[in-house]
Design an enzyme around this catalytic site. Structure first.
Site, short mmCIF file in Angstrom:
data_model
loop_
_atom_site.label_atom_id
_atom_site.label_comp_id
_atom_site.label_asym_id
_atom_site.label_seq_id
_atom_site.Cartn_x
_atom_site.Cartn_y
_atom_site.Cartn_z
N GLN A 259 0.55 -1.12 0.14
CA GLN A 259 -0.10 0.08 0.04
C GLN A 259 0.71 1.32 -0.14
O GLN A 259 0.69 2.09 -0.93
CB GLN A 259 -0.91 -0.14 1.18
CG GLN A 259 -2.13 -0.54 1.15
CD GLN A 259 -2.88 -0.40 -0.22
OE1 GLN A 259 -3.21 0.66 -0.55
NE2 GLN A 259 -3.07 -1.60 -1.15
N HIS A 262 2.28 2.95 -3.06
CA HIS A 262 1.43 3.60 -4.02
C HIS A 262 1.78 5.12 -4.08
O HIS A 262 1.28 5.57 -5.13
CB HIS A 262 -0.05 3.29 -3.92
CG HIS A 262 -0.64 2.03 -4.55
ND1 HIS A 262 -0.52 1.92 -5.99
CD2 HIS A 262 -1.09 0.74 -4.13
CE1 HIS A 262 -1.18 0.75 -6.22
NE2 HIS A 262 -1.38 0.03 -5.06
N GLU A 327 -9.77 -0.18 3.56
CA GLU A 327 -10.38 -0.64 1.88
C GLU A 327 -9.90 -2.05 1.79
O GLU A 327 -10.51 -2.99 1.40
CB GLU A 327 -9.32 0.20 1.24
CG GLU A 327 -9.50 0.21 -0.35
CD GLU A 327 -8.52 0.82 -1.30
OE1 GLU A 327 -7.47 1.39 -0.64
OE2 GLU A 327 -8.56 0.90 -2.30
N HIS A 328 -8.69 -2.47 2.43
CA HIS A 328 -8.03 -3.69 2.31
C HIS A 328 -7.80 -4.38 3.87
O HIS A 328 -7.26 -3.65 4.63
CB HIS A 328 -6.66 -3.72 1.58
CG HIS A 328 -6.75 -3.27 0.08
ND1 HIS A 328 -6.37 -1.86 -0.01
CD2 HIS A 328 -7.03 -3.68 -1.04
CE1 HIS A 328 -6.34 -1.48 -1.40
NE2 HIS A 328 -6.74 -2.73 -2.16
N ASP A 361 -5.06 -7.30 -6.21
CA ASP A 361 -4.69 -6.25 -7.10
C ASP A 361 -4.89 -6.84 -8.56
O ASP A 361 -5.20 -6.08 -9.46
CB ASP A 361 -3.59 -5.48 -6.70
CG ASP A 361 -3.63 -4.51 -5.60
OD1 ASP A 361 -4.74 -4.09 -5.19
OD2 ASP A 361 -2.49 -4.26 -5.00
N HIS A 420 -54.09 11.75 -7.20
CA HIS A 420 -53.84 10.42 -7.00
C HIS A 420 -55.05 9.47 -6.52
O HIS A 420 -55.22 8.45 -6.85
CB HIS A 420 -52.95 10.51 -5.69
CG HIS A 420 -51.39 11.00 -6.28
ND1 HIS A 420 -51.07 12.19 -6.65
CD2 HIS A 420 -50.17 10.17 -6.06
CE1 HIS A 420 -49.97 12.27 -6.77
NE2 HIS A 420 -49.30 11.14 -6.61
#
Lengths: 433, 433
Positions: A259, A262, A327-328, A361, A420
């Site tokens: 991670q 990145h 996230e992971h 990934d 209606h």
């Protein structure tokens, strides 16, 4: 150095809260610039695209050059080495096999009142995928966005990818071709999003836009939301690893660094029941940082946002993880499936020591487009559902209308919506004639 | 007078395009005001809510008065007549029965390479529903938002509803109680959205916000998107009726007026194979407009945005309808289910002459929160899925990692993500030791 916390520390709660709320991303306010770009593309179409591409990507094109020709795509694809081509094909096949299982069922049933009810799913007709240029131009992301769209049944699937100075990543084009993408444009930034949402002479508009991008792309997606559908606005990514002491420190160190490499604003957190293991992982990371090509990026991320948290037990680990809503999430413990059932908020869970996040990934099968920045509390990774929409169905018989019509008349009256109510009353009157 | 078109007219395409692109809503630019309100609520919490409620709703409250007490709720609910209570309960039961069927399945399987893959759904922990005040304060919308949330398993469900001058709609409170809502706040506007998203001393923050609102509410939802999940931004609603000549003109007239009476910017379109029937419906509408309490509103909508379109056949009708992608679609034809299969873009389809759209607004079962303004091209009505999120699962065995790990290593290398690759390499090395 990253923080090293222990839940038994007196000031743990304060330190953990700071970790949770650390602002990891400076979003520059580009909204005015983006509004102007979108207005320009709407007003002038291709002419604006050509000008903006010359300005931002230093690339002079005729309007006819905005779209890659089949011959250009073929030539770039042919330049990809066989091993990379084979790897992309393995990944594509596994991603496809996973996403096919996500296709939801239609339904139609008749209830005891005689009403027939149900729903039917259908694909979005046209979708556009934004692919970033430069370093973040990942062929794996092309597969992860395009394959769910094609599995869902999207007929027309476009990609926009900037090619700064004319540099093309042939793997992106090959991934697009493997995934079944129909059109590829040399476009980036807010102008690409504007073209996809509103259309120009060359780019027909789409109904849904997905894919990551920089601050300009994110702001443009937010602006066109409503005119077209969009996926989540992606933030910097994060990983949380829950590990007991019975793990290889090098494995966990590399997963945390996956991670961190990145992006300097990525966040990697280790939660462990074993303080000595936590220290061993830190030592491995320090060693690896001196060896990795992207060591400076990974090192900055680990230094500024990394953390090791020592917990009493795995139940406590699960509670902390849910507050992060990562996230992971890797569960490197003896019974990862059992622990996974205690987790409520995570984008993707990787079970056991033989499942590095990097498998997810590329080739695992599940999507790698996942909710970041705590949004796993309320959102999911990309799936075929993002490229489908549901139409509900209802059919009353005279019997059903007699049974439930009066309640509708009452509620219409209570909401002062006379037509209606009358639309029911007129039918009941005719049925009773 | 609404437009009366025939697809065989020479200028039909132009007229129809104008109908499609007519701007029906003036969205005032309230973004700066809304940004200031959100910042104020974030900075000062309850104190800001009290001040803003005094200013906008002319209601002086202590912070302790922001939330309805159980006794207040009980007293308001007790004031609702028995027939209205019974109608709400019928509606709630039918809505619940429909939405229970939407609950998606978890999945877990092992593939030929030995990888175990799957996903698991879970509920959003806390959700907030915005309910407008005044004329648009619809108890039916409370049911339609709250019941899917509770069916999904949302543990903490809040409502915010403005009570201008202290006026409370007891039906809204009763609908909330029937639906199982946990907390109700006297709050409206952007300040309600800010409180739900960021929390104050009195209002704990939620993870997801749904519900319609005015321009301030819509702008606030757009701003907090990302921090929390939101549903679609609702626009003015529309109905399209496809009818052959074998229908009662009064029924169809009332159904078109059911949309028109909501709002001057609503849009009602009749597509018919029978020009004489189209004229008869117009005549009915003219008669009814003189009788309806909301005749001026419905009349303005019908005059400005209404349309009758004569088509050659039902296939042509389906194609035109898809270009509109209507929120509500009625199929008043001999075989409505067959025709429905030719429709790709619609929020909800009502089949046959005994299914007025108003049934769907209240008691049909499907949700009445539906995609407006052509967004049925890419989005769906509200459902339990809006209150669920999915976590993907993946577990590799040594066998699986040996099989697919090398492809991941190749792709990581091609994306220059060295730690990603090494996280696989280190494991494969250990397996081969």
């Amino acid at each position: 150095m990253p923080v090293f916390l222990d839940t038994s520390d007196a000031d743990f709660e304060l330190s953990f809260s700071q970790l949770l709320t650390a602002k990891r991303e400076d979003s520059p306010d580009v909204d005015d610039t983006v509004a102007a770009i979108i207005a320009d593309v709407r007003a002038r179409g291709d002419a604006a695209l050509v000008e903006l591409t010359a300005k931002f990507d230093r690339l002079e094109l005729e309007p006819s050059g905005l779209r890659f020709t089949p011959e250009e795509i073929e030539a770039h694809c042919a330049s990809v080495p066989a091993n990379e081509r084979a790897a992309l094909e393995i990944a594509a096949e596994r991603i496809r096999a996973y996403h096919v299982r996500q296709m939801p069922d239609n339904a139609l049933w008749t209830d005891p009142d005689g009403a027939t009810l149900g729903w039917r799913w259908g694909a979005v007709a046209a979708a556009g995928l934004y692919v970033p240029g430069g370093l973040a131009s990942y062929p794996s992301s092309v597969l992860m966005n395009a394959i769910p769209a094609k599995v869902a049944g999207v007929e027309r699937l476009c990609i926009t990818v900037p090619t700064p100075d004319g540099v093309v990543n042939p793997l992106v084009l090959l991934a697009a071709r493997i995934a079944g993408v129909d059109e590829i444009y040399r476009l980036g930034g807010a102008q690409a999003i504007a073209a996809l949402a509103y259309g120009t002479e060359t780019v027909a508009p789409v109904d849904k836009i997905t894919g990551p991008g920089n601050a300009f792309v994110a702001a443009a997606k937010r602006r066109v939301f409503g005119k077209v559908g969009i996926d989540m606005i992606a933030g910097p990514s994060e990983i949380l690893v829950i590990a007991d002491g019975d793990n290889d420190p090098e494995f966990v160190a590399l997963d945390l660094l996956s991670q961190a490499e990145h992006d300097e604003s990525a966040q990697s957190i280790l939660v462990t029941t074993d303080a000595a293991f936590g220290k061993a992982v830190c030592a491995e990371i320090d060693r690896l940082l001196t060896e990795l090509d992207r060591g400076p990026i990974a090192g900055a991320s680990w230094r500024d946002y990394g953390a090791v948290i020592v917990v009493r037990d795995l139940d406590e680990a699960a509670l902390l993880s849910d507050r992060v809503a990562p996230e992971h999430l890797e569960l490197c413990v003896a019974d990862p499936l059992a622990l996974s059932k205690k987790i409520r908020h995570a984008g993707a869970i990787f079970l056991g020591q033989w499942t590095p996040e990097a498998i997810g990934d590329y080739v695992g099968g599940p999507n790698h487009v996942l909710p970041t920045a705590r949004s796993a509390r309320f959102s999911s990774g990309l799936s075929v559902l993002d490229f489908l929409k549901r139409t509900t169905l209802a059919q009353m018989t005279p019997q059903a209308l007699r049974a439930i019509g009066p309640a509708a008349e009452t509620l219409a009256a209570s909401e002062s919506l006379q037509a209606h109510g009358l639309s029911v009353t007129a039918r009941l009157r005719k049925l009773n004639d």
